[in-house]
Design a protein around this motif. Structure first.
Motif, PDB file in Angstrom:
ATOM      1  N   ARG A  98       0.856  -1.195   0.000  1.00 55.26           N
ATOM      2  CA  ARG A  98       0.000   0.000   0.000  1.00 55.26           C
ATOM      3  C   ARG A  98       0.889   1.241   0.000  1.00 55.26           C
ATOM      4  N   ARG A  99       0.650   2.133  -0.947  1.00 59.57           N
ATOM      5  CA  ARG A  99       1.485   3.331  -1.081  1.00 59.57           C
ATOM      6  C   ARG A  99       1.410   4.209   0.172  1.00 59.57           C
ATOM      7  N   ARG A 100       0.269   4.255   0.821  1.00 60.83           N
ATOM      8  CA  ARG A 100       0.129   5.096   2.010  1.00 60.83           C
ATOM      9  C   ARG A 100       0.980   4.634   3.172  1.00 60.83           C
ATOM     10  N   SER A 101       1.176   3.350   3.284  1.00 65.70           N
ATOM     11  CA  SER A 101       1.925   2.829   4.421  1.00 65.70           C
ATOM     12  C   SER A 101       3.345   2.398   4.065  1.00 65.70           C
ATOM     13  N   ALA A 102       3.627   2.155   2.796  1.00 63.86           N
ATOM     14  CA  ALA A 102       4.942   1.633   2.407  1.00 63.86           C
ATOM     15  C   ALA A 102       6.061   2.643   2.641  1.00 63.86           C
ATOM     16  N   LEU A 103       5.936   3.817   2.086  1.00 61.53           N
ATOM     17  CA  LEU A 103       7.023   4.801   2.207  1.00 61.53           C
ATOM     18  C   LEU A 103       7.243   5.258   3.648  1.00 61.53           C
ATOM     19  N   PRO A 104       6.177   5.543   4.416  1.00 66.32           N
ATOM     20  CA  PRO A 104       6.430   5.880   5.827  1.00 66.32           C
ATOM     21  C   PRO A 104       7.102   4.741   6.591  1.00 66.32           C
ATOM     22  N   THR A 105       6.765   3.502   6.263  1.00 66.84           N
ATOM     23  CA  THR A 105       7.388   2.360   6.937  1.00 66.84           C
ATOM     24  C   THR A 105       8.875   2.305   6.628  1.00 66.84           C
ATOM     25  N   VAL A 106       9.230   2.484   5.362  1.00 67.05           N
ATOM     26  CA  VAL A 106      10.650   2.479   4.982  1.00 67.05           C
ATOM     27  C   VAL A 106      11.375   3.644   5.653  1.00 67.05           C
ATOM     28  N   LEU A 107      10.776   4.823   5.653  1.00 68.10           N
ATOM     29  CA  LEU A 107      11.400   5.995   6.263  1.00 68.10           C
ATOM     30  C   LEU A 107      11.615   5.807   7.764  1.00 68.10           C
ATOM     31  N   VAL A 108      10.611   5.314   8.459  1.00 68.54           N
ATOM     32  CA  VAL A 108      10.735   5.078   9.903  1.00 68.54           C
ATOM     33  C   VAL A 108      11.773   3.996  10.177  1.00 68.54           C
ATOM     34  N   PRO A 115      10.763  -1.353  12.201  1.00 67.90           N
ATOM     35  CA  PRO A 115      11.301  -2.700  12.034  1.00 67.90           C
ATOM     36  C   PRO A 115      12.675  -2.656  11.379  1.00 67.90           C
ATOM     37  N   PRO A 116      13.443  -3.720  11.513  1.00 70.55           N
ATOM     38  CA  PRO A 116      14.801  -3.714  10.958  1.00 70.55           C
ATOM     39  C   PRO A 116      14.803  -3.410   9.460  1.00 70.55           C
ATOM     40  N   LEU A 117      15.705  -2.530   9.049  1.00 70.38           N
ATOM     41  CA  LEU A 117      15.745  -2.092   7.662  1.00 70.38           C
ATOM     42  C   LEU A 117      16.067  -3.231   6.704  1.00 70.38           C
ATOM     43  N   ALA A 118      16.848  -4.202   7.124  1.00 72.99           N
ATOM     44  CA  ALA A 118      17.147  -5.338   6.250  1.00 72.99           C
ATOM     45  C   ALA A 118      15.868  -6.117   5.927  1.00 72.99           C
ATOM     46  N   VAL A 119      15.035  -6.328   6.925  1.00 70.20           N
ATOM     47  CA  VAL A 119      13.772  -7.043   6.728  1.00 70.20           C
ATOM     48  C   VAL A 119      12.842  -6.221   5.844  1.00 70.20           C
ATOM     49  N   VAL A 120      12.773  -4.928   6.122  1.00 69.28           N
ATOM     50  CA  VAL A 120      11.913  -4.046   5.331  1.00 69.28           C
ATOM     51  C   VAL A 120      12.402  -3.993   3.886  1.00 69.28           C
ATOM     52  N   SER A 121      13.712  -3.982   3.686  1.00 70.41           N
ATOM     53  CA  SER A 121      14.264  -3.961   2.329  1.00 70.41           C
ATOM     54  C   SER A 121      13.830  -5.194   1.541  1.00 70.41           C
ATOM     55  N   LEU A 122      13.924  -6.350   2.162  1.00 65.50           N
ATOM     56  CA  LEU A 122      13.518  -7.586   1.499  1.00 65.50           C
ATOM     57  C   LEU A 122      12.013  -7.601   1.237  1.00 65.50           C
ATOM     58  N   ALA A 123      11.241  -7.212   2.229  1.00 72.38           N
ATOM     59  CA  ALA A 123       9.785  -7.218   2.074  1.00 72.38           C
ATOM     60  C   ALA A 123       9.329  -6.195   1.034  1.00 72.38           C
ATOM     61  N   ALA A 124       9.963  -5.041   1.009  1.00 71.56           N
ATOM     62  CA  ALA A 124       9.599  -4.013   0.032  1.00 71.56           C
ATOM     63  C   ALA A 124       9.904  -4.469  -1.382  1.00 71.56           C
ATOM     64  N   PHE A 134      11.839   3.669  -2.817  1.00 75.55           N
ATOM     65  CA  PHE A 134      12.540   2.994  -1.730  1.00 75.55           C
ATOM     66  C   PHE A 134      13.876   3.675  -1.465  1.00 75.55           C
ATOM     67  N   ALA A 135      14.621   3.970  -2.527  1.00 76.57           N
ATOM     68  CA  ALA A 135      15.956   4.576  -2.386  1.00 76.57           C
ATOM     69  C   ALA A 135      15.877   5.943  -1.711  1.00 76.57           C
ATOM     70  N   VAL A 136      14.932   6.768  -2.115  1.00 75.53           N
ATOM     71  CA  VAL A 136      14.817   8.112  -1.526  1.00 75.53           C
ATOM     72  C   VAL A 136      14.432   8.022  -0.055  1.00 75.53           C
ATOM     73  N   ALA A 137      13.438   7.198   0.273  1.00 75.11           N
ATOM     74  CA  ALA A 137      13.009   7.057   1.673  1.00 75.11           C
ATOM     75  C   ALA A 137      14.138   6.498   2.530  1.00 75.11           C
ATOM     76  N   CYS A 138      14.840   5.519   2.006  1.00 75.44           N
ATOM     77  CA  CYS A 138      15.951   4.901   2.736  1.00 75.44           C
ATOM     78  C   CYS A 138      17.080   5.918   2.943  1.00 75.44           C
ATOM     79  N   LEU A 139      17.449   6.628   1.904  1.00 75.55           N
ATOM     80  CA  LEU A 139      18.538   7.607   2.000  1.00 75.55           C
ATOM     81  C   LEU A 139      18.200   8.724   2.982  1.00 75.55           C
ATOM     82  N   LEU A 140      16.997   9.261   2.905  1.00 71.46           N
ATOM     83  CA  LEU A 140      16.606  10.326   3.841  1.00 71.46           C
ATOM     84  C   LEU A 140      16.641   9.839   5.284  1.00 71.46           C
ATOM     85  N   GLY A 141      16.105   8.652   5.521  1.00 72.48           N
ATOM     86  CA  GLY A 141      16.111   8.098   6.875  1.00 72.48           C
ATOM     87  C   GLY A 141      17.515   7.852   7.396  1.00 72.48           C
ATOM     88  N   ARG A 142      18.377   7.312   6.556  1.00 71.19           N
ATOM     89  CA  ARG A 142      19.756   7.026   6.967  1.00 71.19           C
ATOM     90  C   ARG A 142      20.536   8.322   7.239  1.00 71.19           C
TER      91      ARG A 142
END
Length: 162
Positions: A98-108, A115-124, A134-142
């Protein structure tokens, strides 16, 4: 150390830490802050390296959709554990599809680590999230995570090395 050398070292360390759990990027960020100098370069390069590594996990999951879950279910010794794993994987995949929950989940996940980013990366990757999102949300969060870790160390370095 020059800023170019710091960037290359931090980029490599970030990539390694994204793929090898015992390599700790957070510890590297704190040490970079204590050294002073090029802390901002280290934060950005470390975040880029981590994002590149998580994109490798993301892409591996995308290309092998379903294979990982099948292997885990097959190796499980009890049917109960396999059923619980399948339920968890299904919920996570629905949440990330779901677009509404996917990007906030990756960012958080990228910012907080839960949740662990490795698990979220695989699930995403299996949920069909777009690479660039995914790359933008991950980069901003990191970047935010590492900057928060470096800031106190950099401030302390400045206070004690005047």
């Amino acid at each position: 150390m020059s800023s170019l050398a710091e960037a290359v070292l931090a980029l490599g360390y970030g990539l390694a830490s994204a793929l090898v759990p015992i390599v700790n990027a957070e510890a590297y960020a704190v040490v970079a802050g204590h050294r002073g100098g090029h802390a901002l370069v280290a934060v950005l390069a470390l975040a880029l390296g981590q994002t590149a590594g998580k994109l490798l996990l993301f892409e591996a999951a995308r290309r092998g959709t379903g294979r990982l879950a099948q292997r885990l279910a097959h190796r499980s010794r009890s049917g109960r554990a396999a059923a619980a794993g399948a339920r968890w994987a299904g919920r996570t995949q629905r949440w990330l599809s779901r677009r509404r929950s996917a990007l906030p989940t990756v960012l958080v996940s990228a910012t907080v680590g839960v949740p662990p980013l490795a698990v979220v990366s695989l699930a995403a990757g299996t949920a069909g999230l777009r690479h660039w999102e995914f790359a933008v949300a991950c980069l901003l969060g990191r970047v935010f995570r590492f900057a928060l870790l470096v800031l106190p160390a950099t401030l302390a370095y400045g206070v004690f090395h005047k």
